[in-house]
Design a protein around this motif. Structure first.
Motif, PDB file in Angstrom:
ATOM      1  N   THR A   6       0.835  -1.199   0.000  1.00  0.00           N
ATOM      2  CA  THR A   6       0.000   0.000   0.000  1.00  0.00           C
ATOM      3  C   THR A   6       0.867   1.245   0.000  1.00  0.00           C
ATOM      4  O   THR A   6       1.965   1.265   0.543  1.00  0.00           O
ATOM      5  N   ASN A   7       0.328   2.269  -0.607  1.00  0.00           N
ATOM      6  CA  ASN A   7       0.850   3.622  -0.528  1.00  0.00           C
ATOM      7  C   ASN A   7      -0.354   4.410  -0.025  1.00  0.00           C
ATOM      8  O   ASN A   7      -1.338   4.561  -0.753  1.00  0.00           O
ATOM      9  N   HIS A   8      -0.310   4.827   1.240  1.00  0.00           N
ATOM     10  CA  HIS A   8      -1.482   5.487   1.795  1.00  0.00           C
ATOM     11  C   HIS A   8      -1.096   6.640   2.714  1.00  0.00           C
ATOM     12  O   HIS A   8       0.065   6.775   3.111  1.00  0.00           O
ATOM     13  N   SER A   9      -2.075   7.455   2.998  1.00  0.00           N
ATOM     14  CA  SER A   9      -1.857   8.560   3.925  1.00  0.00           C
ATOM     15  C   SER A   9      -2.848   8.438   5.071  1.00  0.00           C
ATOM     16  O   SER A   9      -3.919   7.841   4.937  1.00  0.00           O
ATOM     17  N   VAL A  10      -2.448   9.006   6.202  1.00  0.00           N
ATOM     18  CA  VAL A  10      -3.288   8.999   7.397  1.00  0.00           C
ATOM     19  C   VAL A  10      -3.413  10.443   7.870  1.00  0.00           C
ATOM     20  O   VAL A  10      -2.410  11.079   8.189  1.00  0.00           O
ATOM     21  N   GLU A  11      -4.639  10.937   7.886  1.00  0.00           N
ATOM     22  CA  GLU A  11      -4.905  12.259   8.450  1.00  0.00           C
ATOM     23  C   GLU A  11      -5.357  12.048   9.882  1.00  0.00           C
ATOM     24  O   GLU A  11      -6.258  11.244  10.136  1.00  0.00           O
ATOM     25  N   ILE A  12      -4.722  12.746  10.808  1.00  0.00           N
ATOM     26  CA  ILE A  12      -5.096  12.561  12.215  1.00  0.00           C
ATOM     27  C   ILE A  12      -5.393  13.906  12.873  1.00  0.00           C
ATOM     28  O   ILE A  12      -4.891  14.951  12.464  1.00  0.00           O
ATOM     29  N   GLN A  13      -6.226  13.816  13.885  1.00  0.00           N
ATOM     30  CA  GLN A  13      -6.464  14.928  14.803  1.00  0.00           C
ATOM     31  C   GLN A  13      -6.222  14.368  16.199  1.00  0.00           C
ATOM     32  O   GLN A  13      -6.813  13.366  16.584  1.00  0.00           O
ATOM     33  N   THR A  14      -5.313  15.004  16.920  1.00  0.00           N
ATOM     34  CA  THR A  14      -4.991  14.518  18.256  1.00  0.00           C
ATOM     35  C   THR A  14      -6.043  15.008  19.257  1.00  0.00           C
ATOM     36  O   THR A  14      -6.863  15.880  18.947  1.00  0.00           O
ATOM     37  N   ASN A  15      -5.989  14.465  20.441  1.00  0.00           N
ATOM     38  CA  ASN A  15      -6.887  14.914  21.507  1.00  0.00           C
ATOM     39  C   ASN A  15      -6.622  16.359  21.915  1.00  0.00           C
ATOM     40  O   ASN A  15      -7.474  16.990  22.524  1.00  0.00           O
ATOM     41  N   GLU A  16      -5.435  16.880  21.564  1.00  0.00           N
ATOM     42  CA  GLU A  16      -5.092  18.284  21.839  1.00  0.00           C
ATOM     43  C   GLU A  16      -5.411  19.172  20.637  1.00  0.00           C
ATOM     44  O   GLU A  16      -4.973  20.313  20.567  1.00  0.00           O
ATOM     45  N   ASP A  17      -6.167  18.620  19.675  1.00  0.00           N
ATOM     46  CA  ASP A  17      -6.591  19.325  18.456  1.00  0.00           C
ATOM     47  C   ASP A  17      -5.445  19.722  17.536  1.00  0.00           C
ATOM     48  O   ASP A  17      -5.559  20.686  16.779  1.00  0.00           O
ATOM     49  N   ARG A  18      -4.344  18.980  17.568  1.00  0.00           N
ATOM     50  CA  ARG A  18      -3.300  19.152  16.570  1.00  0.00           C
ATOM     51  C   ARG A  18      -3.667  18.268  15.380  1.00  0.00           C
ATOM     52  O   ARG A  18      -4.262  17.209  15.545  1.00  0.00           O
ATOM     53  N   HIS A  19      -3.290  18.713  14.184  1.00  0.00           N
ATOM     54  CA  HIS A  19      -3.554  17.945  12.964  1.00  0.00           C
ATOM     55  C   HIS A  19      -2.228  17.508  12.363  1.00  0.00           C
ATOM     56  O   HIS A  19      -1.235  18.218  12.462  1.00  0.00           O
ATOM     57  N   ALA A  20      -2.245  16.334  11.738  1.00  0.00           N
ATOM     58  CA  ALA A  20      -1.046  15.847  11.074  1.00  0.00           C
ATOM     59  C   ALA A  20      -1.452  15.001   9.876  1.00  0.00           C
ATOM     60  O   ALA A  20      -2.532  14.407   9.838  1.00  0.00           O
ATOM     61  N   LEU A  21      -0.548  14.958   8.909  1.00  0.00           N
ATOM     62  CA  LEU A  21      -0.703  14.090   7.751  1.00  0.00           C
ATOM     63  C   LEU A  21       0.542  13.215   7.688  1.00  0.00           C
ATOM     64  O   LEU A  21       1.667  13.725   7.688  1.00  0.00           O
ATOM     65  N   ILE A  22       0.329  11.894   7.662  1.00  0.00           N
ATOM     66  CA  ILE A  22       1.426  10.933   7.655  1.00  0.00           C
ATOM     67  C   ILE A  22       1.327  10.095   6.379  1.00  0.00           C
ATOM     68  O   ILE A  22       0.252   9.588   6.039  1.00  0.00           O
ATOM     69  N   HIS A  23       2.450   9.970   5.675  1.00  0.00           N
ATOM     70  CA  HIS A  23       2.527   9.171   4.459  1.00  0.00           C
ATOM     71  C   HIS A  23       3.116   7.812   4.833  1.00  0.00           C
ATOM     72  O   HIS A  23       4.099   7.751   5.570  1.00  0.00           O
TER      73      HIS A  23
END
Length: 130
Positions: A78-95
């Motif tokens: 797979t080649n995928h991305s993960v968009e996350i929102q932490t419990n502290e409302d930080r956002h991140a995009l991980i490849h």
């Protein structure tokens, strides 16, 4: 030939995207012999369960987007991305680039590389955090 691509999609939806930790769901998709190699770290099944618990404590929501998924026999890349929102409302995009192996209709092996594309440096270890 089985569609292990669908198994991977279902496992990610049930185990990663779902905000709660459920050992029974993990055992439905992952072999007790499971080994994961991620960014130089090695996790066995118990280590993976600890990893999922740590993610559930840190992440409010996550969304997986599979750009490419290829199956050859019992191997899925797979080649995928993960968009996350932490419990502290930080956002991140991980490849993520990952190789999965399937045995007896369960995921038994994963070898992946993760890269923080955007977001706070504190999220850099989300692929292996325990």
């Amino acid at each position: 030939m089985n569609s292990y691509k669908e198994l991977i999609r279902n496992a990610f939806k049930a185990v990663v995207e779902t905000p709660s930790y459920d050992l029974n769901i993990i055992e439905k998709y992952f072999s007790l012999e499971y080994r994961q190699y991620v960014d130089g770290e090695e996790l066995d099944f118990d280590g993976f369960c600890k990893h999922m618990k740590a993610q559930k404590l840190a992440i409010k929501s996550s969304l997986i987007d599979f750009q490419t998924m290829v199956q050859e026999g019992d191997i899925v890349f797979t080649n995928h991305s993960v968009e996350i929102q932490t419990n502290e409302d930080r956002h991140a995009l991980i490849h993520v680039i990952a190789e999965f192996r399937i045995k007896n209709d369960k995921i038994i092996y994963c070898n992946e590389l993760t890269r923080l594309v955007s977001g706070d440096e504190r999220e850099r270890d989300l692929g292996s955090r325990q």
